[in-house]
Enzyme design. Structure first.
Site, PDB file in Angstrom:
ATOM      1  N   ILE A 162     143.464 -33.493 -15.606  1.00  0.00           N
ATOM      2  CA  ILE A 162     144.339 -33.872 -15.203  1.00  0.00           C
ATOM      3  C   ILE A 162     144.377 -35.102 -14.223  1.00  0.00           C
ATOM      4  O   ILE A 162     143.259 -35.235 -13.784  1.00  0.00           O
ATOM      5  CB  ILE A 162     145.141 -32.843 -14.686  1.00  0.00           C
ATOM      6  CG1 ILE A 162     146.934 -33.051 -14.063  1.00  0.00           C
ATOM      7  CG2 ILE A 162     144.478 -32.193 -13.434  1.00  0.00           C
ATOM      8  CD1 ILE A 162     147.312 -31.961 -13.664  1.00  0.00           C
ATOM      9  N   CYS A 163     145.450 -36.073 -14.210  1.00  0.00           N
ATOM     10  CA  CYS A 163     145.683 -36.853 -13.428  1.00  0.00           C
ATOM     11  C   CYS A 163     144.551 -38.158 -13.280  1.00  0.00           C
ATOM     12  O   CYS A 163     144.573 -38.836 -14.638  1.00  0.00           O
ATOM     13  CB  CYS A 163     145.662 -36.447 -11.819  1.00  0.00           C
ATOM     14  SG  CYS A 163     146.399 -37.505 -10.674  1.00  0.00           S
ATOM     15  N   HIS A 164     143.555 -38.270 -12.496  1.00  0.00           N
ATOM     16  CA  HIS A 164     142.364 -39.128 -12.611  1.00  0.00           C
ATOM     17  C   HIS A 164     141.106 -38.335 -13.165  1.00  0.00           C
ATOM     18  O   HIS A 164     140.323 -39.272 -13.599  1.00  0.00           O
ATOM     19  CB  HIS A 164     141.913 -39.404 -11.244  1.00  0.00           C
ATOM     20  CG  HIS A 164     143.115 -40.589 -10.545  1.00  0.00           C
ATOM     21  ND1 HIS A 164     144.115 -39.929 -10.007  1.00  0.00           N
ATOM     22  CD2 HIS A 164     143.133 -41.978 -10.316  1.00  0.00           C
ATOM     23  CE1 HIS A 164     144.917 -41.217  -9.445  1.00  0.00           C
ATOM     24  NE2 HIS A 164     144.127 -42.347  -9.807  1.00  0.00           N
TER      25      HIS A 164
END
Length: 172
Positions: free
Chosen positions: A103-105
């Site tokens: 998720i995300c980065h």
């Protein structure tokens, strides 16, 4: 059936992107193992809301011992992607077609492991261009599930659908 999930994490992870999926996985009966450079070290989230005591150092972690991999976001993946040991660890899950949840980065670690080409993915918006440049099929969606078993989400707001999807994937 209970599964064992490797969680690669270091300082400045996005607090909820570690705590929420780990809680969902453990509530579903799975075991999570926090892996960093050194066992026993305490790493802190970037919001300083969460601390994680590392279970296992990367030199003692055998990726064959795990059924899936979780890569939380924040600055943690960027810090880990400079270390070839983590890249090799991540590559194992792709090579062996084991589920990867990120998720995300988090996909930054996968970019450096050179395993995103041809995969359908999402991430926080600013990592999207990096994924496209590395050959991934990026889309701005709360949840993307690739045929390879890769499950990706964008931000903490997407955690409810992300957590549901990763728990469901391990139940299949």
């Amino acid at each position: 059936m209970s599964k064992k999930i490797a969680v690669v994490v270091t300082d400045l992870f996005e607090d909820s992107e570690y705590t929420s999926p780990v809680e969902a996985l453990e509530k579903a009966g799975h075991q999570t193992v926090a892996i960093e450079k050194e066992a026993g070290k305490v790493v802190k989230g970037k919001r300083e809301e969460a601390e994680v005591t590392i279970d296992l150092g990367i030199d003692d972690a055998n990726p064959s011992d795990y059924d899936a991999l979780l890569i939380p976001g924040g600055f943690s993946p960027d810090k880990l992607r400079a270390d070839d040991r983590f890249l090799a660890f991540v590559r194992h899950f792709d090579t062996e077609k084991k589920p990867i949840f990120t998720i995300c980065h988090g996909p930054q670690l996968m970019i450096n492991a050179e395993i995103v080409a041809g995969k359908k993915m999402t991430s926080v918006k600013q990592v999207g261009i990096d994924l496209k440049n590395a050959g991934a099929e990026w889309e701005d969606s709360a949840l993307v599930i690739d045929a390879s078993g890769l499950i990706t989400s964008r931000t903490p707001e997407d955690l409810p659908v992300f957590n549901e999807a990763i728990v469901k994937a391990l139940a299949e």
